[in-house]
Scaffold this motif. Structure first.
Motif, PDB file in Angstrom:
ATOM      1  N   LEU A 109      -7.423  18.031  25.736  1.00  0.00           N
ATOM      2  CA  LEU A 109      -7.879  16.945  25.029  1.00  0.00           C
ATOM      3  C   LEU A 109      -7.320  15.635  25.797  1.00  0.00           C
ATOM      4  O   LEU A 109      -8.027  14.604  25.906  1.00  0.00           O
ATOM      5  N   ILE A 110      -6.093  15.401  26.256  1.00  0.00           N
ATOM      6  CA  ILE A 110      -5.340  14.566  27.011  1.00  0.00           C
ATOM      7  C   ILE A 110      -6.121  14.144  28.286  1.00  0.00           C
ATOM      8  O   ILE A 110      -6.466  13.094  28.599  1.00  0.00           O
ATOM      9  N   THR A 111      -6.688  15.171  28.920  1.00  0.00           N
ATOM     10  CA  THR A 111      -7.440  15.137  30.057  1.00  0.00           C
ATOM     11  C   THR A 111      -8.839  14.097  29.638  1.00  0.00           C
ATOM     12  O   THR A 111      -9.185  13.286  30.598  1.00  0.00           O
ATOM     13  N   PHE A 112      -9.449  14.634  28.628  1.00  0.00           N
ATOM     14  CA  PHE A 112     -10.776  13.915  28.384  1.00  0.00           C
ATOM     15  C   PHE A 112     -10.400  12.495  27.770  1.00  0.00           C
ATOM     16  O   PHE A 112     -11.279  11.564  28.189  1.00  0.00           O
ATOM     17  N   TYR A 113      -9.396  12.300  27.091  1.00  0.00           N
ATOM     18  CA  TYR A 113      -8.881  10.957  26.636  1.00  0.00           C
ATOM     19  C   TYR A 113      -8.589  10.229  28.053  1.00  0.00           C
ATOM     20  O   TYR A 113      -9.360   8.894  27.906  1.00  0.00           O
ATOM     21  N   LEU A 114      -8.042  10.614  28.647  1.00  0.00           N
ATOM     22  CA  LEU A 114      -7.658   9.733  30.050  1.00  0.00           C
ATOM     23  C   LEU A 114      -8.917   9.639  30.967  1.00  0.00           C
ATOM     24  O   LEU A 114      -9.074   8.349  31.493  1.00  0.00           O
ATOM     25  N   LEU A 115      -9.825  10.460  30.875  1.00  0.00           N
ATOM     26  CA  LEU A 115     -10.858  10.181  31.596  1.00  0.00           C
ATOM     27  C   LEU A 115     -11.790   9.033  31.027  1.00  0.00           C
ATOM     28  O   LEU A 115     -12.303   8.195  31.648  1.00  0.00           O
ATOM     29  N   CYS A 116     -12.026   8.978  29.754  1.00  0.00           N
ATOM     30  CA  CYS A 116     -12.828   7.952  28.782  1.00  0.00           C
ATOM     31  C   CYS A 116     -11.806   6.597  29.343  1.00  0.00           C
ATOM     32  O   CYS A 116     -12.681   5.676  29.640  1.00  0.00           O
ATOM     33  N   TYR A 117     -10.376   6.738  29.320  1.00  0.00           N
ATOM     34  CA  TYR A 117      -9.693   5.402  29.831  1.00  0.00           C
ATOM     35  C   TYR A 117      -9.974   4.988  30.954  1.00  0.00           C
ATOM     36  O   TYR A 117     -10.139   3.758  30.822  1.00  0.00           O
ATOM     37  N   LYS A 118      -9.998   5.763  31.927  1.00  0.00           N
ATOM     38  CA  LYS A 118     -10.228   5.442  33.260  1.00  0.00           C
ATOM     39  C   LYS A 118     -11.679   4.721  33.378  1.00  0.00           C
ATOM     40  O   LYS A 118     -11.683   3.730  34.095  1.00  0.00           O
ATOM     41  N   ILE A 119     -12.748   5.445  32.766  1.00  0.00           N
ATOM     42  CA  ILE A 119     -14.055   4.639  32.702  1.00  0.00           C
ATOM     43  C   ILE A 119     -14.014   3.291  32.257  1.00  0.00           C
ATOM     44  O   ILE A 119     -14.537   2.428  32.859  1.00  0.00           O
ATOM     45  N   PHE A 120     -13.290   3.073  31.312  1.00  0.00           N
ATOM     46  CA  PHE A 120     -13.208   1.674  30.521  1.00  0.00           C
ATOM     47  C   PHE A 120     -12.541   0.802  31.314  1.00  0.00           C
ATOM     48  O   PHE A 120     -12.576  -0.360  31.493  1.00  0.00           O
ATOM     49  N   PHE A 121     -11.490   1.288  31.818  1.00  0.00           N
ATOM     50  CA  PHE A 121     -10.625   0.497  32.699  1.00  0.00           C
ATOM     51  C   PHE A 121     -11.353   0.128  34.012  1.00  0.00           C
ATOM     52  O   PHE A 121     -11.229  -1.072  34.212  1.00  0.00           O
ATOM     53  N   ASN A 122     -11.822   0.963  34.660  1.00  0.00           N
ATOM     54  CA  ASN A 122     -12.511   0.597  35.696  1.00  0.00           C
ATOM     55  C   ASN A 122     -13.805  -0.642  35.440  1.00  0.00           C
ATOM     56  O   ASN A 122     -14.055  -1.411  36.106  1.00  0.00           O
ATOM     57  N   LEU A 123     -14.382  -0.385  34.198  1.00  0.00           N
ATOM     58  CA  LEU A 123     -15.361  -1.170  33.951  1.00  0.00           C
ATOM     59  C   LEU A 123     -14.727  -2.673  33.503  1.00  0.00           C
ATOM     60  O   LEU A 123     -15.267  -3.658  34.362  1.00  0.00           O
ATOM     61  N   PHE A 124     -13.859  -2.681  33.014  1.00  0.00           N
ATOM     62  CA  PHE A 124     -13.027  -4.072  32.762  1.00  0.00           C
ATOM     63  C   PHE A 124     -12.546  -4.671  33.904  1.00  0.00           C
ATOM     64  O   PHE A 124     -12.297  -5.547  33.920  1.00  0.00           O
ATOM     65  N   LYS A 125     -12.117  -3.793  34.887  1.00  0.00           N
ATOM     66  CA  LYS A 125     -11.745  -4.160  36.461  1.00  0.00           C
ATOM     67  C   LYS A 125     -12.627  -5.195  37.206  1.00  0.00           C
ATOM     68  O   LYS A 125     -12.348  -5.900  37.898  1.00  0.00           O
ATOM     69  N   LEU A 126     -13.803  -5.209  36.547  1.00  0.00           N
ATOM     70  CA  LEU A 126     -15.061  -6.026  36.984  1.00  0.00           C
ATOM     71  C   LEU A 126     -14.816  -7.452  36.851  1.00  0.00           C
ATOM     72  O   LEU A 126     -15.218  -8.216  37.222  1.00  0.00           O
ATOM     73  N   PHE A 127     -14.204  -7.624  35.554  1.00  0.00           N
ATOM     74  CA  PHE A 127     -13.658  -8.910  35.090  1.00  0.00           C
ATOM     75  C   PHE A 127     -12.695  -9.667  35.977  1.00  0.00           C
ATOM     76  O   PHE A 127     -11.837  -8.916  36.561  1.00  0.00           O
ATOM     77  N   PRO A 128     -12.639 -11.004  36.255  1.00  0.00           N
ATOM     78  CA  PRO A 128     -11.617 -11.439  36.948  1.00  0.00           C
ATOM     79  C   PRO A 128     -10.144 -11.304  36.423  1.00  0.00           C
ATOM     80  O   PRO A 128     -10.038 -11.345  35.223  1.00  0.00           O
ATOM     81  N   LEU A 129      -9.081 -11.341  37.272  1.00  0.00           N
ATOM     82  CA  LEU A 129      -7.697 -11.311  36.696  1.00  0.00           C
ATOM     83  C   LEU A 129      -7.505 -12.642  36.396  1.00  0.00           C
ATOM     84  O   LEU A 129      -7.932 -13.594  36.737  1.00  0.00           O
ATOM     85  N   LYS A 130      -6.468 -12.800  35.072  1.00  0.00           N
ATOM     86  CA  LYS A 130      -6.076 -14.136  34.618  1.00  0.00           C
ATOM     87  C   LYS A 130      -4.740 -14.178  34.817  1.00  0.00           C
ATOM     88  O   LYS A 130      -4.029 -13.127  35.024  1.00  0.00           O
ATOM     89  N   ASP A 131      -4.264 -15.504  34.859  1.00  0.00           N
ATOM     90  CA  ASP A 131      -2.935 -15.684  34.533  1.00  0.00           C
ATOM     91  C   ASP A 131      -2.214 -15.152  33.174  1.00  0.00           C
ATOM     92  O   ASP A 131      -2.174 -16.101  32.364  1.00  0.00           O
ATOM     93  N   LYS A 132      -1.978 -14.096  33.039  1.00  0.00           N
ATOM     94  CA  LYS A 132      -1.667 -13.184  32.083  1.00  0.00           C
ATOM     95  C   LYS A 132      -0.748 -12.488  32.089  1.00  0.00           C
ATOM     96  O   LYS A 132      -0.512 -11.579  33.215  1.00  0.00           O
ATOM     97  N   VAL A 133       0.455 -12.327  31.359  1.00  0.00           N
ATOM     98  CA  VAL A 133       1.314 -11.274  31.272  1.00  0.00           C
ATOM     99  C   VAL A 133       1.254 -10.062  30.006  1.00  0.00           C
ATOM    100  O   VAL A 133       1.267 -10.936  28.701  1.00  0.00           O
TER     101      VAL A 133
END
Length: 400
Positions: free
Chosen positions: A6-30
């Motif tokens: 279950l953890i592996t599946f959760y992290l796979l989903c997390y990784k997919i969406f994280f890589n998708l959102f990485k297409l957005f530019p970085l912001k001056d954000k903490v």
């Protein structure tokens, strides 16, 4: 096996969406990711003091949001919720922030691959360590190979780990399998509190205003760490009846149990006028440290900060052999603590009555474990974050 899957599946989903959102530019954000929040609050205050033009996001667990709820310029998002909208918001901010500051182990970091230019800084939640953790935790060898691999993927994302001493640097290098270049010797942000007399004075006045009993009696703070088997049903080993009989006229006990502990008896009602329970208090542990005359603890990290006040400590290690076997300690316990080690309440009572403590030992301990925590740790960290190119940092990670 099922849990690992279950953890592996959760992290796979997390990784997919994280890589998708990485297409957005970085912001001056903490983005702060917190379980405790105290170090993060000091860093936040310093960011504001230095007027750094960044957005602030806080991903929080439990009640740690209390450090930020009064700030309208902070975006607060809970970590312990199944709300799908919050799930995506969390990933988006992690993927688009230039600065990530965390104060604990967070498993989802195993699924993140930060962009170049992003720095993830581990603030941790302790200035020192008695019990083992990370890769050195003796329970790790009982975990599956897949779980162990996850742990190390998380540690790999700690670009920098702040420390207050060289001793703690060595512990982190072993616990997280990191090198010296990952160590930032800027000191622990929350220890700045112990160098600010005005803030301390105001806090003591506030505590006394809320509880007049704190004014005229000696205060004994009992702050034990948690035991895994007592998270749901805490067993008080300190014999409060005996302490009341022997010390009641001149002393009071301030109780601060670990936030992970649930279903605790109401000791303030059981011992009215003698025990005051500050476990779920609005007050930070630092506030209780400055007003206390004595500290009783065991395997907690609290002594590292309390030593800065040069006050007596007693180490109530009634289950030392069992704890050592179950959790593992970094060194011989007696060599790691700056005060007498006892296993019985009567010994605590006698020590307090005799008041024969070696404060020189406490001073040496404070100097050893707080070498870089000298009152401006928050300032040094924030300047490091925003002025890497111009700020003078020695090769080993501490400041000129």
């Amino acid at each position: 096996m099922i849990r690992d899957t279950l953890i592996t599946f959760y992290l796979l989903c997390y990784k997919i969406f994280f890589n998708l959102f990485k297409l957005f530019p970085l912001k001056d954000k903490v983005t702060f990711v917190i379980t405790f929040g105290d170090n993060s609050k000091y860093v936040y205050d310093e960011i504001k003091k230095q007027k750094r033009p960044v957005d602030i996001v806080v991903l929080y667990k439990g009640k740690s949001s209390a450090y930020f709820t009064s700030h309208n310029d902070v975006t607060l998002i809970p970590l312990d919720t199944f709300n799908i909208f919050d799930f995506f918001r969390r990933i988006f901010h992690l993927a688009t922030s230039k600065y990530i500051l965390i104060d604990n182990y967070f498993g989802f970091l195993a699924a993140t691959n930060f962009k170049s230019g992003v720095e993830c800084i581990q603030l941790w939640h302790a200035s020192g360590a008695i019990k083992k953790f990370g890769a050195e935790d003796i329970s790790v060898e009982k975990r599956s190979k897949r779980a162990q691999e996850r742990f190390f993927r998380v540690y790999k994302n700690f670009h920098k780990v702040i420390v207050g001493s060289d001793i703690m640097a060595d512990i982190f290098k072993s616990a997280f399998n990191i090198s010296d270049e990952n160590i930032l010797r800027s000191g622990i942000p929350r220890t700045d509190f112990f160098y600010n007399n005005e803030i301390q004075h105001n806090m003591i006045e506030k505590l006394i205003e809320g509880n007049s009993a704190l004014k005229n009696k000696k205060k004994i703070l009992y702050a034990p760490t948690y035991r895994d088997q007592q998270l749901d049903h805490f067993q008080m080993e300190l014999e409060l009846d005996k302490m009341f009989d022997e010390l009641g006229p001149n002393y009071i006990v301030l109780l601060r149990l670990h936030p992970a502990i649930k279903h605790v008896s109401n000791y303030s009602e059981l011992y009215p006028g003698f025990v005051y329970d500050y476990s779920s208090s609005i007050y930070d542990i630092n506030d209780l440290l400055i007003i206390s005359d004595y500290l009783i603890t065991d395997y907690s990290s609290i002594p590292y900060e309390f030593s800065l006040l040069n006050k007596p400590m007693i180490f109530f290690a009634y289950d030392l052999n069992t704890y050592k076997k179950e959790r593992g300690l970094w060194d011989d316990y007696e060599n790691m603590v700056p005060g007498p080690v006892v296993k019985k309440t009567v010994d605590i009572i006698n020590l307090i009555k005799e008041n024969q403590f070696d404060l020189e030992q406490v001073r040496n301990y404070a100097g050893k474990w707080n070498k870089y925590s000298t009152g401006n740790s928050s300032e040094k960290l924030v300047k490091y974050m925003f002025e890497k190119d111009s700020f003078a940092v020695r090769a080993k990670g501490h400041y000129k």
